[in-house]
Design a protein around this motif. Structure first.
Motif, PDB file in Angstrom:
ATOM      1  N   GLY A  35       8.929  -4.861  54.536  1.00 46.62           N
ATOM      2  CA  GLY A  35       8.155  -5.414  53.436  1.00 46.62           C
ATOM      3  C   GLY A  35       8.448  -6.889  53.213  1.00 46.62           C
ATOM      4  O   GLY A  35       7.518  -7.706  53.038  1.00 46.62           O
ATOM      5  N   TYR A  36       9.726  -7.272  53.209  1.00 43.93           N
ATOM      6  CA  TYR A  36      10.080  -8.688  53.040  1.00 43.93           C
ATOM      7  C   TYR A  36       9.623  -9.522  54.242  1.00 43.93           C
ATOM      8  O   TYR A  36       9.229 -10.673  54.096  1.00 43.93           O
ATOM      9  CB  TYR A  36      11.594  -8.827  52.858  1.00 43.93           C
ATOM     10  CG  TYR A  36      12.079  -8.421  51.480  1.00 43.93           C
ATOM     11  CD1 TYR A  36      11.479  -8.956  50.338  1.00 43.93           C
ATOM     12  CD2 TYR A  36      13.128  -7.518  51.332  1.00 43.93           C
ATOM     13  CE1 TYR A  36      11.918  -8.581  49.074  1.00 43.93           C
ATOM     14  CE2 TYR A  36      13.574  -7.145  50.073  1.00 43.93           C
ATOM     15  CZ  TYR A  36      12.961  -7.680  48.946  1.00 43.93           C
ATOM     16  OH  TYR A  36      13.390  -7.319  47.692  1.00 43.93           O
ATOM     17  N   ARG A  37       9.709  -8.904  55.413  1.00 41.62           N
ATOM     18  CA  ARG A  37       9.290  -9.622  56.614  1.00 41.62           C
ATOM     19  C   ARG A  37       7.809  -9.971  56.553  1.00 41.62           C
ATOM     20  O   ARG A  37       7.381 -11.077  56.919  1.00 41.62           O
ATOM     21  CB  ARG A  37       9.571  -8.745  57.839  1.00 41.62           C
ATOM     22  CG  ARG A  37       9.124  -9.330  59.171  1.00 41.62           C
ATOM     23  CD  ARG A  37      10.056 -10.382  59.659  1.00 41.62           C
ATOM     24  NE  ARG A  37       9.691 -10.811  61.011  1.00 41.62           N
ATOM     25  CZ  ARG A  37      10.302 -11.773  61.668  1.00 41.62           C
ATOM     26  NH1 ARG A  37      11.317 -12.425  61.104  1.00 41.62           N
ATOM     27  NH2 ARG A  37       9.919 -12.104  62.887  1.00 41.62           N
ATOM     28  N   TRP A  42      10.628 -13.878  56.197  1.00 47.06           N
ATOM     29  CA  TRP A  42      12.043 -14.181  56.481  1.00 47.06           C
ATOM     30  C   TRP A  42      12.458 -13.576  57.827  1.00 47.06           C
ATOM     31  O   TRP A  42      11.794 -12.684  58.365  1.00 47.06           O
ATOM     32  CB  TRP A  42      12.951 -13.601  55.395  1.00 47.06           C
ATOM     33  CG  TRP A  42      12.717 -14.192  54.023  1.00 47.06           C
ATOM     34  CD1 TRP A  42      12.135 -15.390  53.735  1.00 47.06           C
ATOM     35  CD2 TRP A  42      13.045 -13.583  52.778  1.00 47.06           C
ATOM     36  NE1 TRP A  42      12.082 -15.603  52.376  1.00 47.06           N
ATOM     37  CE2 TRP A  42      12.645 -14.500  51.762  1.00 47.06           C
ATOM     38  CE3 TRP A  42      13.635 -12.386  52.401  1.00 47.06           C
ATOM     39  CZ2 TRP A  42      12.819 -14.221  50.408  1.00 47.06           C
ATOM     40  CZ3 TRP A  42      13.821 -12.125  51.066  1.00 47.06           C
ATOM     41  CH2 TRP A  42      13.413 -13.034  50.070  1.00 47.06           C
ATOM     42  N   ASP A  43      13.594 -14.073  58.340  1.00 43.36           N
ATOM     43  CA  ASP A  43      14.133 -13.411  59.546  1.00 43.36           C
ATOM     44  C   ASP A  43      14.765 -12.080  59.134  1.00 43.36           C
ATOM     45  O   ASP A  43      15.024 -11.809  57.972  1.00 43.36           O
ATOM     46  CB  ASP A  43      15.146 -14.307  60.265  1.00 43.36           C
ATOM     47  CG  ASP A  43      16.341 -14.665  59.385  1.00 43.36           C
ATOM     48  OD1 ASP A  43      16.998 -13.741  58.860  1.00 43.36           O
ATOM     49  OD2 ASP A  43      16.619 -15.873  59.203  1.00 43.36           O
ATOM     50  N   VAL A  51      17.613  -6.475  50.988  1.00 41.79           N
ATOM     51  CA  VAL A  51      17.548  -5.048  50.677  1.00 41.79           C
ATOM     52  C   VAL A  51      18.921  -4.548  50.214  1.00 41.79           C
ATOM     53  O   VAL A  51      19.033  -3.778  49.250  1.00 41.79           O
ATOM     54  CB  VAL A  51      17.076  -4.242  51.907  1.00 41.79           C
ATOM     55  CG1 VAL A  51      17.137  -2.741  51.619  1.00 41.79           C
ATOM     56  CG2 VAL A  51      15.664  -4.643  52.293  1.00 41.79           C
ATOM     57  N   LEU A  52      19.980  -4.996  50.891  1.00 41.12           N
ATOM     58  CA  LEU A  52      21.335  -4.554  50.548  1.00 41.12           C
ATOM     59  C   LEU A  52      21.712  -4.955  49.134  1.00 41.12           C
ATOM     60  O   LEU A  52      22.199  -4.117  48.355  1.00 41.12           O
ATOM     61  CB  LEU A  52      22.337  -5.132  51.556  1.00 41.12           C
ATOM     62  CG  LEU A  52      23.811  -4.850  51.258  1.00 41.12           C
ATOM     63  CD1 LEU A  52      24.083  -3.355  51.314  1.00 41.12           C
ATOM     64  CD2 LEU A  52      24.712  -5.598  52.231  1.00 41.12           C
ATOM     65  N   PRO A  65      13.073 -18.003  46.608  1.00 34.10           N
ATOM     66  CA  PRO A  65      12.153 -17.547  45.549  1.00 34.10           C
ATOM     67  C   PRO A  65      11.111 -16.597  46.108  1.00 34.10           C
ATOM     68  O   PRO A  65      10.532 -16.828  47.163  1.00 34.10           O
ATOM     69  CB  PRO A  65      11.507 -18.857  45.052  1.00 34.10           C
ATOM     70  CG  PRO A  65      12.536 -19.905  45.357  1.00 34.10           C
ATOM     71  CD  PRO A  65      13.183 -19.475  46.631  1.00 34.10           C
ATOM     72  N   LEU A  66      10.879 -15.511  45.405  1.00 31.65           N
ATOM     73  CA  LEU A  66       9.971 -14.468  45.875  1.00 31.65           C
ATOM     74  C   LEU A  66       8.545 -14.741  45.422  1.00 31.65           C
ATOM     75  O   LEU A  66       8.296 -15.264  44.321  1.00 31.65           O
ATOM     76  CB  LEU A  66      10.403 -13.104  45.343  1.00 31.65           C
ATOM     77  CG  LEU A  66      11.708 -12.514  45.893  1.00 31.65           C
ATOM     78  CD1 LEU A  66      12.069 -11.242  45.127  1.00 31.65           C
ATOM     79  CD2 LEU A  66      11.579 -12.221  47.372  1.00 31.65           C
TER      80      LEU A  66
END
Length: 352
Positions: A35-37, A42-43, A51-52, A65-66
């Motif tokens: 999802g973030y990728r 991001w890498d 996630v962690l 910043p998201l």
């Protein structure tokens, strides 16, 4: 082979309850990173790190910043994390109630049993068994107690002993206790019949094992010897002899007590019955072998058949089948064993 298969099945059954939570956690990590990728570009390292810290609620802050889509992904990860944690806690409680962790402890204990060797198996942790176990523990000997009574098991474990909760009269119990690799087996069960049964089973499983049994009567002692017990001890007879010896020879009894609490030990060395092992000895006498000067141990006696030669002189020869009884520290007795290793029998050593 069957025991190995059963252990593999047991290990698989014990590991199976954790597959669900682990797979759920891995899926959450993978989907969250994807999802973030997709949303942030991001890498993979930054994605997994985000996630962690989101699942663990560490609160280090965002990697960058998201975007609005990235915040939606974060909300989904938090919700998924709560679900996974909740399911894991529920699974933990159910496993605890079903005795799962007790089975895990038993599995670890059985693994420890398989690694034990040159130990003493003590059947019964009553008043006599307790004294024996504590004396062996003081001497630094590894002890495994076989006890069928749970209260006695807890009492033994409270004193730091390894305890196998099982019926000592069963062959499978003795095999699990390591009857093939033990130094000796001591039977102190309250019933003469049970002691006889254990001795019969142990002698059948390991014909070379040294068996010491307790007997309440002379008749039981005779039957235990016929069954294969190496030594049979009657608590009443032993106590009577000790009290009589204390009355007649108090210094000798005090010396034995001092010896038991010192660094010195008395050890038996059984020589091989194979005559060929002695042919390479040029001078097989005690003086010729220089056993005392090289090891520092003292040969107290030599038993040859039924005769016993006490305080043997230096010109006494050693030969097949003899039993040497020596006194010394652990290092001295170890040095003596090395000097005699070419002519020793394969039967395990015995200490007092």
């Amino acid at each position: 082979m069957r025991r190995i298969i059963d252990q593999k099945v047991l290990f698989r059954d014990l590991a199976k309850p954790w597959l669900g939570p682990l797979l759920s956690l891995m899926a959450l990590f993978l989907l969250g990173a994807c999802g973030y990728r997709i949303t942030e570009g991001w890498d993979w390292g930054d994605c997994l790190w985000m996630v962690l810290i989101t699942i663990s609620t560490i609160g280090f802050g965002e990697v960058e910043p998201l975007s609005a889509a990235g915040r939606v992904v974060t909300i989904l990860i938090i919700g998924g994390g709560l679900v996974v944690v909740q399911l894991t806690l529920q699974r933990f409680i159910r496993l605890f109630e079903s005795g799962y962790f007790r089975r895990m402890s038993e599995l670890r204990f059985r693994r420890r049993l398989r690694s034990m060797e040159d130990h003493v198996i003590l059947c019964g942790f009553g008043r006599i068994g307790k004294e024996i176990a504590e004396e062996l523990q003081y001497e630094g000997v590894q002890v495994l107690i076989v006890e069928a009574n749970e209260s006695s098991q807890k009492a033994a474990e409270a004193k730091g002993f390894n305890v196998l909760l099982a019926d000592a009269t069963l062959d499978e119990t003795l095999i699990l206790a390591g009857i093939q690799k033990c130094r000796s087996l001591v039977v102190t069960l309250p019933s003469d019949a049970a002691n006889l049964y254990v001795v019969l089973s142990a002698r059948g499983l390991n014909s070379q094992c040294r068996l010491i049994a307790r007997a309440e009567s002379e008749e039981a002692a005779n039957k235990l010897k016929l069954a294969g017990a190496s030594v049979v001890v009657s608590p009443y007879v032993a106590a009577g002899r000790t009290m009589a010896a204390t009355a007649l020879r108090p210094i000798a009894v005090d010396f034995l007590d001092l010896l038991a609490g010192s660094q010195c030990e008395i050890e038996e060395f059984l020589l091989s019955s194979d005559l060929n092992k002695f042919k390479h000895l040029n001078n097989p006498t005690l003086a010729g072998l220089e056993l005392g000067s090289k090891s520092g141990a003292m040969v107290l006696a030599i038993r040859d058949g039924t005769s016993l030669n006490t305080n043997p002189s230096g010109d006494v020869e050693i030969g097949p089948g003899q039993l040497l009884i020596a006194l010394g520290s652990k290092n001295q007795l170890l040095a003596l064993r090395r000097l005699l290793e070419d002519v020793l029998s394969n039967v395990g050593r015995v200490k007092y």
